[in-house]
Scaffold this active site. Structure first.
Site, short mmCIF file in Angstrom:
data_model
loop_
_atom_site.label_atom_id
_atom_site.label_comp_id
_atom_site.label_asym_id
_atom_site.label_seq_id
_atom_site.Cartn_x
_atom_site.Cartn_y
_atom_site.Cartn_z
N LYS A 1 0.84 -1.20 0.00
CA LYS A 1 0.00 0.00 0.00
C LYS A 1 0.88 1.26 0.00
CE LYS A 1 -3.89 1.96 2.67
NZ LYS A 1 -4.73 1.73 3.88
N SER B 1 -9.42 1.70 3.25
CA SER B 1 -8.60 2.49 2.35
C SER B 1 -7.61 1.68 1.54
CB SER B 1 -7.85 3.56 3.13
OG SER B 1 -6.98 2.97 4.11
N SER C 1 -9.57 -0.89 7.26
CA SER C 1 -9.00 -0.66 5.93
C SER C 1 -8.34 -1.86 5.28
CB SER C 1 -8.00 0.50 5.97
OG SER C 1 -8.70 1.72 6.11
#
Length: 484
Positions: A83, A160, A184
């Site tokens: 990420k 996210s 997330s």
């Protein structure tokens, strides 16, 4: 052995490592196949960086090792994505926001370094909701853009960590890293039909399972953690074992399991999603799992008293510390906020800079959070529970909108509710309590869109939780690949 492109794409992380370690598949051939797939599926916007040269060079190094040397690497030749808010040496770490678009850290985050040291190959950086402050991954930064769900590109992948989830579901990579503050890793795992782990955080000391100080663009030091994501729970256990130094893991015997069903997290669900979850419960019960209804009447009230306060106060100091520790190109939180591209994230940072919840912070941290943690501990102990089980989200993926800062959703035609609150309701309490949470696929709603089930365990029970997840995965199976 000759592998087709489709056969390589369908390999799980565990299968891929085994094939490379035993010489049945070359790391360079496998990486080349996945790089080509990433380029072919660029419309999903799952990645912000694709490191073609670096990934191929790393793959060639793995192939140059002798069989005995490869066998010592638990992740030999495994391509992963990370990420874009997790520090990576030599690759940009922008957190999906314009002010950090060109920032390149000096070193890997510890969790990333452990994967690389074990033979993993960093294929690229995964797109995300800007600054990790949202659950859709609809990013309006020019260098990022909205991530699309592989099961239907018109829909959100969750967030996210939506780019990591989309890349894994689309078979661009078999595994990767996300981060989790309120859901997330677990929300995008559920909406994209994969598995995601939120490791224990506890009170941030010895109870914190993954230690990545100043190596992740932060929201909340109390709640943030890196977490592995993959298509199977077995692959999560593999990555978690490497990051923490634990060995192989066997599944838990289902006949001895007592699993709680928390009433507040089974209410107000989308009908098609609940149908899938109830079918999964029936399969698990038939296999020998004992389900125990638990009331937990204060769960959502206590969570509300903790959640927003921590998320909207702690970034003031936490983000500043990260900027300073990493010699970032901007020096203040206000500098970052001034260039935020996504309206919903800009609104959140308006509240952060105004410190609208600062007056409630000490009470949230020292009174309400301990009460939430105590309630969980008492629930597990009094009912003799191994874990809690519930749908990861209240509804399946919804269409990507224009992110006007006030997105609302309706569940089965009911009154519109805030989109973020709708998706966070079931994942957020475990985050605030610091306990581990694992989302795994339960099936497809209406035969089309993924549904996730979440297992939450007592603080520090991560390996036990993964063992339970392994057992459930054997019963429920995994999802078919999206049609791309």
């Amino acid at each position: 052995m000759t592998w087709t492109v489709d056969e390589q794409a369908e390999l799980t992380a565990t299968q891929a490592v085994d094939a490379i370690q035993t010489g049945r598949l070359t790391a360079s051939g496998y990486v080349a196949t996945l790089l080509a797939r990433a380029e072919a599926l660029a419309n999903l916007n799952a990645l912000t960086v694709l490191d073609v040269e670096g990934a191929l060079a790393s793959a060639h190094r793995i192939d140059s090792l002798g069989a005995a040397e490869r066998a010592k690497l638990p992740l030999a030749g495994l391509p992963v994505v990370v990420k874009d808010n997790i520090n990576t040496r030599g690759l940009t770490t922008s957190a999906g926001t314009p002010s950090l678009e060109h920032f390149v850290p000096a070193r890997h985050a510890p969790s990333v370094q452990r994967l690389v040291d074990a033979g993993a190959i960093l294929l690229g950086k995964a797109n995300m909701h800007e600054l990790a402050f949202g659950i859709t991954s609809t990013n309006l930064s020019a260098h990022a853009g909205p991530v699309r769900n592989p099961y239907d590109p018109a829909l959100i992948p969750g967030g996210s960590s939506g780019g990591t989830a989309a890349a894994i579901a689309a078979r661009i990579v078999p595994a990767g890293l996300g981060t989790d503050t309120g859901g997330s890793t677990r929300i995008p795992a559920a909406l994209c039909g994969i598995a995601g782990l939120r490791p224990s955080v506890g009170d941030g000391g010895t109870g914190r399972r993954y230690h990545d100080p100043h190596a992740v663009v932060p929201i909340s030091h109390t709640r943030d953690t890196v977490g592995p994501m993959a298509r199977t729970v077995a692959d999560l256990a593999l990555l978690d074992g490497v990051i923490t130094g634990h060995g192989p893991l066997a599944h838990a015997p289902v006949a001895n399991l007592r699993i709680g069903l928390p009433a507040p997290l089974w209410e107000g669900l989308e009908r098609s999603l609940e149908d899938v979850a109830r079918v999964a419960l029936a399969k698990l019960e038939a296999a020998g799992v004992t389900f125990v209804p638990v009331r937990m009447p204060e769960l959502l009230v206590l969570n509300e008293r903790v959640s927003r306060t921590l998320a909207l106060h702690e970034p003031i100091d936490d983000l500043l510390e990260w900027l300073v520790a990493n010699h970032a190109p901007v020096q203040t939180v206000a500098d970052v906020a001034a260039r935020i591209a996504s309206p919903d994230v800009r609104a959140a940072y308006d509240a952060i800079l105004a410190d609208a919840f600062g007056g409630d912070y000490e009470t949230a941290l020292t009174v309400w959070r301990p009460r939430l943690q105590q309630m969980y501990a008492q629930t597990f102990a009094s009912a003799g529970l191994d874990a809690l089980l519930f749908p990861t989200t209240r509804l399946v993926a919804v269409p990507i909108d224009d992110l006007n800062g006030s997105s609302r959703v309706s569940i089965d035609g009911g009154a519109p509710i805030d989109e973020m609150d709708a998706y966070l309701r079931n994942t957020d309490p475990a985050s605030n309590a610091g306990i581990p949470g694992l989302s795994l696929p339960a099936g497809l709603a209406d035969g089309r869109l993924p549904v996730g089930l979440e297992l939450d365990g007592p603080a520090g029970s991560d390996r036990r939780l993964l063992a339970i997840g392994l057992a459930f995965e054997q019963i429920l199976g995994t999802l078919r690949a999206p049609a791309l």
